[in-house]
Scaffold this motif. Structure first.
Motif, PDB file in Angstrom:
ATOM      1  N   SER A  35     -10.180   4.122  -9.778  1.00 34.07           N
ATOM      2  CA  SER A  35      -9.943   5.109  -8.690  1.00 34.07           C
ATOM      3  C   SER A  35     -11.513   5.410  -8.804  1.00 34.07           C
ATOM      4  O   SER A  35     -12.140   5.258  -9.386  1.00 34.07           O
ATOM      5  CB  SER A  35      -9.152   6.371  -9.930  1.00 34.07           C
ATOM      6  OG  SER A  35      -9.728   6.630 -10.322  1.00 34.07           O
ATOM      7  N   ASP A  36     -10.953   6.104  -7.329  1.00 33.29           N
ATOM      8  CA  ASP A  36     -12.309   6.703  -6.522  1.00 33.29           C
ATOM      9  C   ASP A  36     -11.974   7.732  -5.792  1.00 33.29           C
ATOM     10  O   ASP A  36     -10.441   8.177  -5.749  1.00 33.29           O
ATOM     11  CB  ASP A  36     -13.297   5.561  -6.389  1.00 33.29           C
ATOM     12  CG  ASP A  36     -14.708   5.501  -6.296  1.00 33.29           C
ATOM     13  OD1 ASP A  36     -14.389   6.946  -6.688  1.00 33.29           O
ATOM     14  OD2 ASP A  36     -15.024   5.328  -5.007  1.00 33.29           O
ATOM     15  N   ASP A  65     -10.667   1.006   6.020  1.00 30.77           N
ATOM     16  CA  ASP A  65     -11.429  -0.066   5.674  1.00 30.77           C
ATOM     17  C   ASP A  65     -10.647  -0.295   4.063  1.00 30.77           C
ATOM     18  O   ASP A  65     -10.654  -1.565   3.358  1.00 30.77           O
ATOM     19  CB  ASP A  65     -12.875   1.107   5.288  1.00 30.77           C
ATOM     20  CG  ASP A  65     -12.957   0.341   6.114  1.00 30.77           C
ATOM     21  OD1 ASP A  65     -13.133   0.111   7.497  1.00 30.77           O
ATOM     22  OD2 ASP A  65     -14.552   1.574   6.706  1.00 30.77           O
ATOM     23  N   TYR A  66      -9.960   0.794   2.978  1.00 31.04           N
ATOM     24  CA  TYR A  66      -9.615   0.595   1.722  1.00 31.04           C
ATOM     25  C   TYR A  66      -8.579  -0.013   1.342  1.00 31.04           C
ATOM     26  O   TYR A  66      -8.384  -1.186   0.419  1.00 31.04           O
ATOM     27  CB  TYR A  66      -9.265   1.507   1.524  1.00 31.04           C
ATOM     28  CG  TYR A  66      -9.144   2.011  -0.129  1.00 31.04           C
ATOM     29  CD1 TYR A  66     -10.171   1.613  -0.971  1.00 31.04           C
ATOM     30  CD2 TYR A  66      -7.299   2.062  -0.382  1.00 31.04           C
ATOM     31  CE1 TYR A  66      -9.249   2.051  -2.052  1.00 31.04           C
ATOM     32  CE2 TYR A  66      -7.600   2.379  -2.050  1.00 31.04           C
ATOM     33  CZ  TYR A  66      -8.688   2.083  -2.685  1.00 31.04           C
ATOM     34  OH  TYR A  66      -8.116   2.407  -3.994  1.00 31.04           O
ATOM     35  N   CYS A  68       0.902   5.860   0.456  1.00 32.11           N
ATOM     36  CA  CYS A  68      -0.232   7.128   1.345  1.00 32.11           C
ATOM     37  C   CYS A  68       0.554   8.318   1.189  1.00 32.11           C
ATOM     38  O   CYS A  68       1.249   8.053   1.493  1.00 32.11           O
ATOM     39  CB  CYS A  68      -0.948   5.907   2.406  1.00 32.11           C
ATOM     40  SG  CYS A  68      -2.322   7.082   2.774  1.00 32.11           S
ATOM     41  N   VAL A 127     -11.147   5.164   6.978  1.00 33.16           N
ATOM     42  CA  VAL A 127     -11.733   5.132   5.498  1.00 33.16           C
ATOM     43  C   VAL A 127     -10.224   4.084   4.704  1.00 33.16           C
ATOM     44  O   VAL A 127     -10.248   3.079   4.516  1.00 33.16           O
ATOM     45  CB  VAL A 127     -11.127   6.034   4.708  1.00 33.16           C
ATOM     46  CG1 VAL A 127     -11.103   6.259   3.195  1.00 33.16           C
ATOM     47  CG2 VAL A 127     -13.155   7.201   5.063  1.00 33.16           C
ATOM     48  N   ILE A 173      -4.015   5.675  -1.421  1.00 32.04           N
ATOM     49  CA  ILE A 173      -4.645   6.626  -1.595  1.00 32.04           C
ATOM     50  C   ILE A 173      -3.790   8.050  -1.483  1.00 32.04           C
ATOM     51  O   ILE A 173      -2.749   7.895  -1.052  1.00 32.04           O
ATOM     52  CB  ILE A 173      -5.024   6.399   0.025  1.00 32.04           C
ATOM     53  CG1 ILE A 173      -5.945   5.246   0.456  1.00 32.04           C
ATOM     54  CG2 ILE A 173      -5.407   7.496   0.560  1.00 32.04           C
ATOM     55  CD1 ILE A 173      -6.635   4.921   1.730  1.00 32.04           C
ATOM     56  N   TYR A 202       0.830  -1.513   0.075  1.00 32.80           N
ATOM     57  CA  TYR A 202       0.112   0.454   0.600  1.00 32.80           C
ATOM     58  C   TYR A 202       0.853   1.260  -0.139  1.00 32.80           C
ATOM     59  O   TYR A 202       1.635   1.016   0.452  1.00 32.80           O
ATOM     60  CB  TYR A 202      -0.813   0.228   0.676  1.00 32.80           C
ATOM     61  CG  TYR A 202      -1.955  -0.463   1.863  1.00 32.80           C
ATOM     62  CD1 TYR A 202      -2.579  -1.880   0.529  1.00 32.80           C
ATOM     63  CD2 TYR A 202      -1.630  -1.857   2.435  1.00 32.80           C
ATOM     64  CE1 TYR A 202      -3.979  -2.403   0.984  1.00 32.80           C
ATOM     65  CE2 TYR A 202      -2.502  -2.617   2.768  1.00 32.80           C
ATOM     66  CZ  TYR A 202      -2.666  -3.510   2.004  1.00 32.80           C
ATOM     67  OH  TYR A 202      -3.166  -4.648   2.293  1.00 32.80           O
ATOM     68  N   GLU A 256      -5.314   0.072  -7.571  1.00 38.68           N
ATOM     69  CA  GLU A 256      -6.824   0.461  -7.201  1.00 38.68           C
ATOM     70  C   GLU A 256      -6.030   2.096  -6.438  1.00 38.68           C
ATOM     71  O   GLU A 256      -5.101   1.838  -5.819  1.00 38.68           O
ATOM     72  CB  GLU A 256      -6.957  -0.091  -6.494  1.00 38.68           C
ATOM     73  CG  GLU A 256      -8.173  -1.132  -7.069  1.00 38.68           C
ATOM     74  CD  GLU A 256      -8.891  -2.347  -5.958  1.00 38.68           C
ATOM     75  OE1 GLU A 256      -9.707  -1.824  -4.983  1.00 38.68           O
ATOM     76  OE2 GLU A 256      -8.042  -3.510  -6.236  1.00 38.68           O
ATOM     77  N   THR A 257      -7.151   2.802  -7.028  1.00 40.53           N
ATOM     78  CA  THR A 257      -6.089   4.234  -6.596  1.00 40.53           C
ATOM     79  C   THR A 257      -7.260   5.136  -5.731  1.00 40.53           C
ATOM     80  O   THR A 257      -8.794   5.337  -6.357  1.00 40.53           O
ATOM     81  CB  THR A 257      -5.426   5.345  -7.369  1.00 40.53           C
ATOM     82  OG1 THR A 257      -4.356   4.759  -7.945  1.00 40.53           O
ATOM     83  CG2 THR A 257      -5.089   6.706  -7.080  1.00 40.53           C
ATOM     84  N   LEU A 258      -7.337   5.323  -4.630  1.00 41.07           N
ATOM     85  CA  LEU A 258      -8.446   6.477  -4.141  1.00 41.07           C
ATOM     86  C   LEU A 258      -8.087   7.908  -3.525  1.00 41.07           C
ATOM     87  O   LEU A 258      -6.630   8.041  -3.667  1.00 41.07           O
ATOM     88  CB  LEU A 258      -9.099   5.637  -2.861  1.00 41.07           C
ATOM     89  CG  LEU A 258     -10.422   6.599  -1.871  1.00 41.07           C
ATOM     90  CD1 LEU A 258     -11.407   6.634  -2.739  1.00 41.07           C
ATOM     91  CD2 LEU A 258     -10.164   6.019  -0.480  1.00 41.07           C
ATOM     92  N   LYS A 261      -2.738  -1.231  -3.396  1.00 37.56           N
ATOM     93  CA  LYS A 261      -3.315  -0.226  -3.040  1.00 37.56           C
ATOM     94  C   LYS A 261      -2.840   1.283  -3.282  1.00 37.56           C
ATOM     95  O   LYS A 261      -1.823   1.089  -2.739  1.00 37.56           O
ATOM     96  CB  LYS A 261      -4.887  -0.748  -2.091  1.00 37.56           C
ATOM     97  CG  LYS A 261      -5.932  -1.099  -2.634  1.00 37.56           C
ATOM     98  CD  LYS A 261      -6.669  -1.644  -1.921  1.00 37.56           C
ATOM     99  CE  LYS A 261      -8.051  -2.505  -2.283  1.00 37.56           C
ATOM    100  NZ  LYS A 261      -8.989  -2.702  -1.155  1.00 37.56           N
TER     101      LYS A 261
END
Length: 186
Positions: free
Chosen positions: A155-156, A183-184, A13, A180, A37, A11, A128-130, A35
């Motif tokens: 992405s979201d 959970d992600y 971030c 958040v 963020i 991950y 996957e990118t938030l 993933k």
């Protein structure tokens, strides 16, 4: 990318200007990263951010470190609690020459980003990118991320009720962000 290759994180971030480095790393498709963020990030430089960068650079050029720190606290840090504004002012007022030089270089890079080149780069992201932005942040607004989401397939984005410094602004926001992120990333 060197850090991704060395430590093989699952991950990533990032916050604020760290988002550019994160997106560049993701565009190189690090094998281990599942993933990411990206918080308090703007795809492109808004008029407000461009003006702020010029004002910050002017203060730094003039050696006006207290005024520079006040400017940061009044803009990006406008929602920080007073005790953090005091700590931020103390830190920013005492930046070394090399740190000031780095800021100038960063400002120049930020203002010279080629948007078409950035789009080509992020179009290569398959992680996957938030994106998480503060609803009250005038400098890295959530709508600016819409274009990035168009070009990053998985992405979201989401908004939370805060400014630029997010979790540092309020305990409730910190708990919300913690939830958040947990959970992600699970």
């Amino acid at each position: 990318m060197d850090l991704c290759e060395r430590y093989q994180p699952e991950y990533l971030c990032s916050m604020s200007w760290g988002g550019a480095s994160t997106l560049l790393a993701l565009a190189n498709r690090p094998a281990a990263v599942k993933k990411a963020i990206v918080g308090a990030f703007s795809f492109g430089v808004s008029n407000d951010m461009e003006s702020l960068i010029h004002r910050m650079a002017h203060r730094l050029n003039a050696g006006e470190m207290h005024e520079f720190s006040d400017l940061v606290n009044e803009t990006l840090g406008e929602f920080l609690p007073d005790r953090l504004k005091i700590a931020n002012k103390k830190y920013l007022s005492a930046l070394t020459d090399s740190e000031v030089s780095y800021l100038h270089e960063h400002f120049e890079r930020t203002l010279s980003i080629d948007k078409d080149e950035a789009i080509r780069a992020i179009s290569n992201i398959d992680t996957e990118t938030l994106f998480i932005n503060g609803r009250k942040d005038r400098y890295t607004s959530s709508p600016s991320v819409d274009e990035a989401c168009v070009h990053i397939e998985k992405s979201d984005k989401m908004e939370i009720d805060c400014g630029h410094f997010m979790a540092m602004e309020d305990k409730h926001i910190a708990r919300q962000l913690k939830g958040v992120v947990e959970d992600y990333f699970t």
